[in-house]
Design a protein around this motif. Structure first.
Motif, PDB file in Angstrom:
ATOM      1  N   GLU A 300     -32.279 -12.166  44.069  1.00 55.48           N
ATOM      2  CA  GLU A 300     -32.906 -10.833  43.951  1.00 55.48           C
ATOM      3  C   GLU A 300     -34.380 -10.979  43.451  1.00 55.48           C
ATOM      4  N   ALA A 301     -34.239 -11.913  42.459  1.00 54.13           N
ATOM      5  CA  ALA A 301     -35.629 -12.057  41.832  1.00 54.13           C
ATOM      6  C   ALA A 301     -36.526 -12.632  42.631  1.00 54.13           C
ATOM      7  N   ALA A 302     -36.141 -13.688  43.525  1.00 52.40           N
ATOM      8  CA  ALA A 302     -37.094 -14.419  44.643  1.00 52.40           C
ATOM      9  C   ALA A 302     -37.540 -13.678  45.504  1.00 52.40           C
ATOM     10  N   HIS A 303     -36.466 -12.575  45.940  1.00 56.44           N
ATOM     11  CA  HIS A 303     -36.921 -11.705  47.217  1.00 56.44           C
ATOM     12  C   HIS A 303     -37.715 -10.666  46.663  1.00 56.44           C
ATOM     13  N   ALA A 304     -37.489  -9.963  45.403  1.00 54.31           N
ATOM     14  CA  ALA A 304     -38.743  -9.144  44.774  1.00 54.31           C
ATOM     15  C   ALA A 304     -39.793  -9.510  44.662  1.00 54.31           C
ATOM     16  N   LEU A 305     -39.973 -10.870  44.392  1.00 54.08           N
ATOM     17  CA  LEU A 305     -41.463 -11.436  44.246  1.00 54.08           C
ATOM     18  C   LEU A 305     -42.058 -11.544  45.773  1.00 54.08           C
ATOM     19  N   GLY A 306     -41.309 -11.418  46.704  1.00 56.93           N
ATOM     20  CA  GLY A 306     -41.924 -11.630  48.281  1.00 56.93           C
ATOM     21  C   GLY A 306     -41.761 -12.818  48.656  1.00 56.93           C
ATOM     22  N   LEU A 307     -40.986 -13.822  48.245  1.00 58.29           N
ATOM     23  CA  LEU A 307     -40.715 -14.948  48.620  1.00 58.29           C
ATOM     24  C   LEU A 307     -39.901 -14.988  49.996  1.00 58.29           C
TER      25      LEU A 307
END
Lengths: 402, 256
Positions: A300-307
């Motif tokens: 989730e954290a990675a996706h939320a950063l746009g990765l």
């Protein structure tokens, strides 16, 4: 005085020291029944080991190993090209030395032990004088690499990693040959590869190809695309459900059916393919275990950063998942190293295969104890070394300390 | 049909528009028709009992959760199945989680610079300069080379805020940012969030920290049972809550 130190809590922890006799008394003869058990156990061990020890001390004749040392090491690899094997070892020593200088630095005792190994081997009977010189050269290469690594320090980290990645394909190229020019690195066909050399090549190829394949399968098994998931699951379940020997037999008898008649794919290549296919299925399951241990919050954290999905896997998930499964993977690679001996059943002359063919010669009949004990020791030394590396790696990466 | 891009970025438009948003987990309905418009620079506080759908709602805004009915438009981009739109929206919205979700294998500095380098395609040096500025702002520049596991909870959450800010988002989403913290660390995180709110960035904060709401929130939304029960300015909510459910909930969280 003693009173104040005690209050400040800086007393050294109590140390227990025993003499040999004290140790024996504490651990083996503390009560009358413990003494009885100890004596019985010692008698049992003696009666079991007596035959072996008498044989080892008075009857074993190592002549057979000495005469066939070259065969056991490299099989029928042509003498004129043996320098290539030495070159591979030189490179290995150099890169190891370099990495030691860059990462390990200290740990002098272990370093000295590693350097002593070639020297000890060179003292062994049966080692030719050229081989002795080469072994000394290997130590020099290691020291040279170490000096460079120590001088270069952290700047050489990336270079060292690249060298390791390049090393294994390079070994294959050197051993097999290029045949670019008429007389330069002529091809040595794989039916001449044998002994420990072939064992290593099978292991190296098995590891380097099953590793990426296994990771892809593990990711595929978790894919949201049904086709990809289905293919991965069937691959894993099929090849985990079949013994390696069966896969090797299949590879040696059935693969030729897929090729046009007349062309016979190289038997060593077939064995390599079989080993890779088999190991990849197990590796995939191990990696999947690591992937499952990563909390959803990391995705989730990675996706939320746009990765994107690929970046998330490469930078966030896989580095953590692989770190978690290092002990399991090392165990798998040790098993792979030992399992290469199964290719003896399809007629390849790796360490076990060449031993059997040596023992089949009339003049060496009856020497199977010596030869088998010798190759057992070789297997054990390398397996123990790998498992030691695995423990060091675990410690330095802090696995299990999260 | 109105295309998603037609109303992009005109300053008078709301930066977030949610119309009749529904969400089910299996048979359980988590969101039952949420309508909300957020203007640029507004600080919104969302509160309500656990299971009321408040976290689910802000997670639908950057598509960490998928809504099954209704429409969500963030900065002029409609959030749909289209991956490109999702990535665009995620680039413009930063998110801070209850459990911090820092990357444990990367240093604090690497945590912050990863997305700017790989998503924004910045040079490493530029990303690191910005990261250090952000660490100054959240008050822990000296921790840049440490790993998350070496920091306290409050410090980790401040790194998480810096990490989200490094993408220079237009909107910041906070999902119960202080709920996992020890009491003595809540203040250091709230102070950073208050500073951030005063800087003029759009913020949606799911929290029970009513002091924070009083200090900086422009509007508050009370969620219960997947619906917005009541909304208004902090003054209205604290002094004259209209709904009984709001009164009851406020009395429960304010009396201890």
């Amino acid at each position: 005085m003693a009173h104040t130190t005690a209050r400040q809590g800086i007393l050294p922890p109590p140390t227990e020291r025993y003499s040999v006799l004290g140790w024996l008394h504490k651990n083996l003869f503390s009560t009358w029944y413990n003494s009885l058990l100890s004596i019985l156990a010692l008698l049992l061990i003696y009666s079991l080991a007596r035959g072996f020890l008498t044989w080892l001390i008075s009857e074993a004749e190592w002549e057979v190993v000495r005469v066939n040392l070259r065969l056991l090491m490299v099989g029928q690899y042509p003498s004129a090209e043996t320098w290539r094997i030495w070159l591979c070892l030189y490179l290995l020593a150099g890169i190891t030395g370099l990495s030691w200088g860059v990462w390990v630095r200290g740990r002098w005792l272990l370093g000295a032990a590693l350097l002593a190994a070639p020297l000890l081997i060179s003292l062994a009977p049966g080692v030719t004088s050229t081989a002795r010189n080469q072994l000394l050269g290997i130590d020099l290469a290691a020291l040279l690499g170490f000096a460079i690594g120590r001088a270069g320090g952290k700047r050489l980290r990336r270079i060292a990693i690249i060298l390791w990645v390049l090393y294994f394909p390079l070994v294959l190229l050197i051993v097999r040959g290029l045949a670019l020019a008429e007389s330069w690195l002529p091809i040595v066909t794989s039916n001449l590869w044998g002994g420990l050399l072939l064992t290593f090549l099978l292991t190296i190829v098995g590891i380097s190809f099953s590793f990426p394949l296994g990771i892809l399968l593990a990711l595929g098994r978790r894919s949201s695309l049904p086709a990809v998931r289905w293919v991965s699951v069937s691959y894993i379940e099929v090849f985990r459900g079949v013994p390696l020997v069966t896969i090797l037999f299949m590879a040696s008898t059935m693969v030729p059916l897929f090729f046009p008649p007349g062309t016979r794919p190289d038997p060593v290549l077939r064995a390599m393919v079989g080993i890779t296919i088999f190991t990849a299925a197990y590796l995939a399951e191990n990696v999947r275990g690591g992937l499952q241990a990563i909390p959803a919050g990391q995705f989730e954290a990675a996706h939320a950063l746009g990765l994107n999905g690929f970046q998330t896997m490469t930078f966030i998930i896989l580095p953590q998942a692989l770190r978690l499964v290092i002990p399991v993977l090392m165990g798998l690679f040790i098993a792979l190293f030992k399992d290469t001996s199964l290719v003896a059943t399809i007629g390849l002359l790796e360490l076990l295969g060449i031993s059997r063919s040596i023992l089949a010669q009339p003049q060496f009949v009856g020497y199977q104890h010596e030869v088998l004990l010798f190759i057992t020791m070789i297997y054990w030394i390398f397996c123990y070394f790998l498992s030691y590396i695995s423990q060091r790696l675990e410690k330095s990466l802090g696995v299990g300390e999260r | 049909m109105e295309t998603a891009m037609s109303d992009q970025s005109s300053p008078s438009q709301p930066i977030i528009i949610a119309r009749d948003v529904h969400k089910w987990y299996g048979h359980f309905q988590a969101l039952k028709g949420i309508n909300m418009e957020v203007n640029r620079g507004e600080v919104i506080v969302i509160f309500g009992p656990s299971g009321s759908g408040k976290s689910t709602f802000i997670r639908t805004l950057n598509r960490l959760e998928e809504h099954q009915r209704g429409q969500i438009i963030v900065d002029g981009i409609e959030v749909t199945h289209d991956l490109r739109n999702i990535e665009k929206v995620r680039t413009e919205t930063g998110m801070v989680f209850q459990q911090f979700n820092l990357f444990p294998h990367l240093t604090v500095l690497q945590n912050i610079t990863l997305a700017p380098i790989w998503v924004r395609k910045w040079k490493k040096q530029k990303a690191e300069e910005l990261a250090m500025q952000l660490l100054e702002r959240v008050g822990i520049p000296e921790q840049a080379q440490k790993f998350p596991g070496q920091l306290s909870g409050g410090q980790q959450q401040r790194v998480a805020i810096a990490r989200a800010m490094a993408m220079q988002p237009k909107i910041m989403l906070f999902d119960e940012p202080t709920s996992a913290l020890d009491p003595e660390m809540i203040k250091e995180v709230l102070d950073v969030m208050i500073k951030l709110a005063q800087s003029g960035i759009t913020m949606l904060v799911v929290t029970h920290e009513m002091g924070f709401a009083k200090a900086v929130a422009k509007r508050m939304f009370f969620f219960d049972d997947g619906q917005i029960v009541e909304s208004g300015t902090p003054d209205e909510i604290f002094k004259n809550p209209r709904e009984d459910r709001t009164k009851l909930f406020l009395s429960q969280i304010l009396t201890h």
